[in-house]
Design a protein around this motif. Sequence first.
Motif, PDB file in Angstrom:
ATOM      1  N   GLN A 124      15.324   2.002  -2.785  1.00  0.00           N
ATOM      2  CA  GLN A 124      13.959   1.293  -2.703  1.00  0.00           C
ATOM      3  C   GLN A 124      13.344   1.661  -1.434  1.00  0.00           C
ATOM      4  OE1 GLN A 124      15.542  -2.906  -3.225  1.00  0.00           O
ATOM      5  NE2 GLN A 124      14.576  -2.983  -5.166  1.00  0.00           N
ATOM      6  N   ASN A 125      11.982   1.822  -1.355  1.00  0.00           N
ATOM      7  CA  ASN A 125      11.263   1.990  -0.438  1.00  0.00           C
ATOM      8  C   ASN A 125      10.043   1.059  -0.341  1.00  0.00           C
ATOM      9  OD1 ASN A 125      12.295   4.516   0.601  1.00  0.00           O
ATOM     10  ND2 ASN A 125      11.549   5.295  -1.518  1.00  0.00           N
ATOM     11  N   TRP A 126       9.908   0.558   0.867  1.00  0.00           N
ATOM     12  CA  TRP A 126       8.914  -0.604   1.039  1.00  0.00           C
ATOM     13  C   TRP A 126       7.917  -0.156   1.801  1.00  0.00           C
ATOM     14  CZ3 TRP A 126      10.130  -4.700  -2.022  1.00  0.00           C
ATOM     15  CH2 TRP A 126      11.665  -4.616  -2.511  1.00  0.00           C
ATOM     16  N   PHE A 127       6.520  -0.612   1.391  1.00  0.00           N
ATOM     17  CA  PHE A 127       5.135  -0.060   2.182  1.00  0.00           C
ATOM     18  C   PHE A 127       4.479  -1.340   2.212  1.00  0.00           C
ATOM     19  CE2 PHE A 127       7.114   3.207  -0.488  1.00  0.00           C
ATOM     20  CZ  PHE A 127       7.166   4.447   0.440  1.00  0.00           C
ATOM     21  N   THR A 128       3.406  -1.165   3.283  1.00  0.00           N
ATOM     22  CA  THR A 128       2.154  -2.021   3.469  1.00  0.00           C
ATOM     23  C   THR A 128       0.910  -1.008   3.435  1.00  0.00           C
ATOM     24  OG1 THR A 128       3.526  -3.573   4.927  1.00  0.00           O
ATOM     25  CG2 THR A 128       1.277  -3.757   5.135  1.00  0.00           C
ATOM     26  N   GLN A 129       0.029  -1.753   2.545  1.00  0.00           N
ATOM     27  CA  GLN A 129      -1.187  -1.016   2.449  1.00  0.00           C
ATOM     28  C   GLN A 129      -2.642  -1.963   2.764  1.00  0.00           C
ATOM     29  OE1 GLN A 129      -1.821   0.240  -1.903  1.00  0.00           O
ATOM     30  NE2 GLN A 129      -2.235   2.532  -0.886  1.00  0.00           N
ATOM     31  N   PHE A 130      -3.437  -1.110   3.403  1.00  0.00           N
ATOM     32  CA  PHE A 130      -4.709  -1.770   3.766  1.00  0.00           C
ATOM     33  C   PHE A 130      -5.570  -1.245   3.266  1.00  0.00           C
ATOM     34  CE2 PHE A 130      -1.441  -1.681   7.117  1.00  0.00           C
ATOM     35  CZ  PHE A 130      -1.441  -3.206   7.821  1.00  0.00           C
ATOM     36  N   GLY A 139     -12.484  -1.747  -4.554  1.00  0.00           N
ATOM     37  CA  GLY A 139     -11.598  -1.694  -3.400  1.00  0.00           C
ATOM     38  C   GLY A 139     -11.124  -0.405  -3.035  1.00  0.00           C
ATOM     39  N   LYS A 140     -11.085  -0.126  -1.714  1.00  0.00           N
ATOM     40  CA  LYS A 140     -10.480   1.380  -1.416  1.00  0.00           C
ATOM     41  C   LYS A 140      -9.167   1.109  -0.471  1.00  0.00           C
ATOM     42  CE  LYS A 140     -13.185   3.333   1.549  1.00  0.00           C
ATOM     43  NZ  LYS A 140     -14.155   4.028   2.214  1.00  0.00           N
ATOM     44  N   PRO A 141      -8.336   1.921  -0.538  1.00  0.00           N
ATOM     45  CA  PRO A 141      -7.121   1.840   0.430  1.00  0.00           C
ATOM     46  C   PRO A 141      -7.585   2.929   1.652  1.00  0.00           C
ATOM     47  CG  PRO A 141      -6.601   3.204  -1.431  1.00  0.00           C
ATOM     48  CD  PRO A 141      -7.976   2.627  -1.841  1.00  0.00           C
ATOM     49  N   LEU A 142      -7.074   2.065   2.590  1.00  0.00           N
ATOM     50  CA  LEU A 142      -7.388   2.537   4.001  1.00  0.00           C
ATOM     51  C   LEU A 142      -6.419   3.346   4.597  1.00  0.00           C
ATOM     52  CD1 LEU A 142      -9.642  -0.297   5.476  1.00  0.00           C
ATOM     53  CD2 LEU A 142     -10.435   1.855   4.176  1.00  0.00           C
ATOM     54  N   ALA A 143      -5.190   2.610   4.584  1.00  0.00           N
ATOM     55  CA  ALA A 143      -4.075   3.251   5.121  1.00  0.00           C
ATOM     56  C   ALA A 143      -2.712   2.611   4.401  1.00  0.00           C
ATOM     57  CB  ALA A 143      -3.978   2.851   6.714  1.00  0.00           C
ATOM     58  N   THR A 144      -1.605   3.359   4.491  1.00  0.00           N
ATOM     59  CA  THR A 144      -0.450   3.071   4.023  1.00  0.00           C
ATOM     60  C   THR A 144       0.768   3.288   5.042  1.00  0.00           C
ATOM     61  OG1 THR A 144      -1.076   3.439   1.612  1.00  0.00           O
ATOM     62  CG2 THR A 144       1.375   3.153   2.344  1.00  0.00           C
ATOM     63  N   VAL A 145       1.321   2.131   5.252  1.00  0.00           N
ATOM     64  CA  VAL A 145       2.447   2.475   6.427  1.00  0.00           C
ATOM     65  C   VAL A 145       3.943   1.943   5.839  1.00  0.00           C
ATOM     66  CG1 VAL A 145       0.927   2.155   8.355  1.00  0.00           C
ATOM     67  CG2 VAL A 145       1.993   0.148   7.596  1.00  0.00           C
ATOM     68  N   ASP A 146       4.706   2.614   6.302  1.00  0.00           N
ATOM     69  CA  ASP A 146       6.298   2.127   6.088  1.00  0.00           C
ATOM     70  C   ASP A 146       6.447   0.518   6.546  1.00  0.00           C
ATOM     71  OD1 ASP A 146       6.529   4.575   4.669  1.00  0.00           O
ATOM     72  OD2 ASP A 146       7.889   5.353   6.062  1.00  0.00           O
ATOM     73  N   SER A 147       6.958  -0.208   5.748  1.00  0.00           N
ATOM     74  CA  SER A 147       7.444  -1.605   6.204  1.00  0.00           C
ATOM     75  C   SER A 147       7.899  -2.430   5.048  1.00  0.00           C
ATOM     76  CB  SER A 147       5.957  -2.146   6.746  1.00  0.00           C
ATOM     77  OG  SER A 147       6.390  -3.471   7.146  1.00  0.00           O
ATOM     78  N   ARG A 148       9.005  -3.024   5.135  1.00  0.00           N
ATOM     79  CA  ARG A 148       9.512  -4.004   4.311  1.00  0.00           C
ATOM     80  C   ARG A 148       9.215  -5.553   4.625  1.00  0.00           C
ATOM     81  NH1 ARG A 148      14.861  -3.120   2.597  1.00  0.00           N
ATOM     82  NH2 ARG A 148      14.833  -5.248   1.953  1.00  0.00           N
ATOM     83  N   HIS A 149       8.203  -5.658   5.853  1.00  0.00           N
ATOM     84  CA  HIS A 149       8.211  -7.188   6.105  1.00  0.00           C
ATOM     85  C   HIS A 149       6.623  -7.368   5.798  1.00  0.00           C
ATOM     86  CE1 HIS A 149      11.724  -6.415   8.629  1.00  0.00           C
ATOM     87  NE2 HIS A 149      11.054  -5.558   8.987  1.00  0.00           N
ATOM     88  N   ARG A 150       6.672  -8.363   4.913  1.00  0.00           N
ATOM     89  CA  ARG A 150       5.285  -9.106   4.477  1.00  0.00           C
ATOM     90  C   ARG A 150       4.744  -9.677   5.799  1.00  0.00           C
ATOM     91  NH1 ARG A 150       6.547 -13.034  -0.540  1.00  0.00           N
ATOM     92  NH2 ARG A 150       8.381 -11.328  -0.690  1.00  0.00           N
ATOM     93  N   GLY A 151       3.284  -9.669   5.584  1.00  0.00           N
ATOM     94  CA  GLY A 151       2.782 -10.227   6.858  1.00  0.00           C
ATOM     95  C   GLY A 151       1.544 -11.205   6.294  1.00  0.00           C
ATOM     96  N   GLN A 152       0.545 -11.292   7.202  1.00  0.00           N
ATOM     97  CA  GLN A 152      -0.628 -12.186   7.108  1.00  0.00           C
ATOM     98  C   GLN A 152      -1.626 -11.599   7.794  1.00  0.00           C
ATOM     99  OE1 GLN A 152      -0.677 -16.262   6.957  1.00  0.00           O
ATOM    100  NE2 GLN A 152       1.276 -16.432   5.958  1.00  0.00           N
TER     101      GLN A 152
END
Length: 336
Positions: A124-130, A139-152
Motif C-alpha cells: 500500500q502506498n498513500w498520497f495526498t493530492q491537491f 477540476g484539475k490536479p495541481l500536485a501529488t505528494v507522498d503522505s498517509r496522513h489525512r488533513g484539512q
Amino acid sequence: HGDRAQKMVFINGGKQLVSVGYNANDLCVWNPRTGEQLRRFRQPAVQSMEVVRDGPWAVVGGNSRLSLYHLRNARRVALAASRDPQLSQYYGLSVSADGKRLVTSFGHTRSVKRPIGNRHTFDQNWFTQFWDLTDESGGKPLATVDSRHRGQLTSDGKLYLASETKQVGEEMVDRRRVRTYVTRLRAWPFDDVKSDRVVWEREFSDSRSSRGSIKSFAISPDSSRVALACEGGGMWLVDLATGEEVHHWQPPDGYFDRVQFSRDGRYIIAGRYNFHIYDVETGALRQKIVPPAVTLHDLAELSPNNELVATGDRNGDVKLWDVETGKVRVVFHGHV
C-alpha cells in the motif's frame, strides 16, 4: 444507506440536508422539515464526502472513483477513475469554503507475489493530492505528494493542516512495554505544497494527549483555532497563532473520537456514540445527545442555526435531534 449513514451536511442555510451511505453506495438530499427525499445519486463504494456549504457541489470519494455532483441538476463530473476498484481508495476529502480548492487523501493497493512460499501479499502506498476546482473541465490536479496522513484545509483554502504521530521512546515498566509518542500538527501553504515548506508546526507529547495520537481535528471557520480529539479521550482547543491551550475537555463517559465546529464557530460538537456540544468561549456543556446504544452513531453535524443535530447510524437511518431538548425530531429511512 445500507447499514451505515456515513456523513451528513446541512446546505442552503439549513433548508436541505445531504447524507451519504457506505454500503448502499448512494448520496441523498433531504428536506429537514418534512423528511422528504428530494434527490438521490448513485456512487459505487463510497468512502468519504465533502460538500461546498453554500454552493451546489458535493465531492464524493470511493474505491476507484472521485466525483463532483451538482446537487440541483444531478450533473456528475468525474475527477478521477481507475479500472481496478482496489487500486485507488479515496478515504479523506477537504474542500475550501468557496469550493475552489480540494485536497484528497487516497491509497494505492496492489497484490505482490512474494518469492518465499509463493504467496501473495498487498503493498500500500498513500498520497495526498491537491486540486483546483475552478478549471472549466470541473477540476484539475495541481500536485501529488507522498503522505498517509489525512488533513484539512483552512476555510480560506490557503493552508493545509495534517497530523503525524511518531514513536520517540520505549521502556519496560512492571514487565510491560510502554511506548512514548509525539504528535505534530503541521501546516503547509496550498500554493507551495511540493516544496514541503512548513509554515506552522505544533507538537503535542503523550503527556498532553494521553497516548499522543490525534484521532481527529477540526479548524474553526475563521481559521483562528483548532480542536483536537486525542486517542486517550481528551479534547483540546488550541489557538493556531500562538499554540496556546484555550480549553481542555475530558469526556464524562466514553471518549472523543470525532470533533467538528458549528458553522458560526460558536460551538464544538464532539464524541462518538454520545455527542457533547460545548460553548467555544466559555467551555460550558450546552447539551448531550444520547442516541440508543444499539444504533452505534458515528457522525454528527450541527445545523446553521445551531438548533438541530443530524446523526447517522449503522442501520442506515439519519436522525435530526433538537438541541434544546436532546430529543429526536425527525427520522429519515431512505438509505437502504
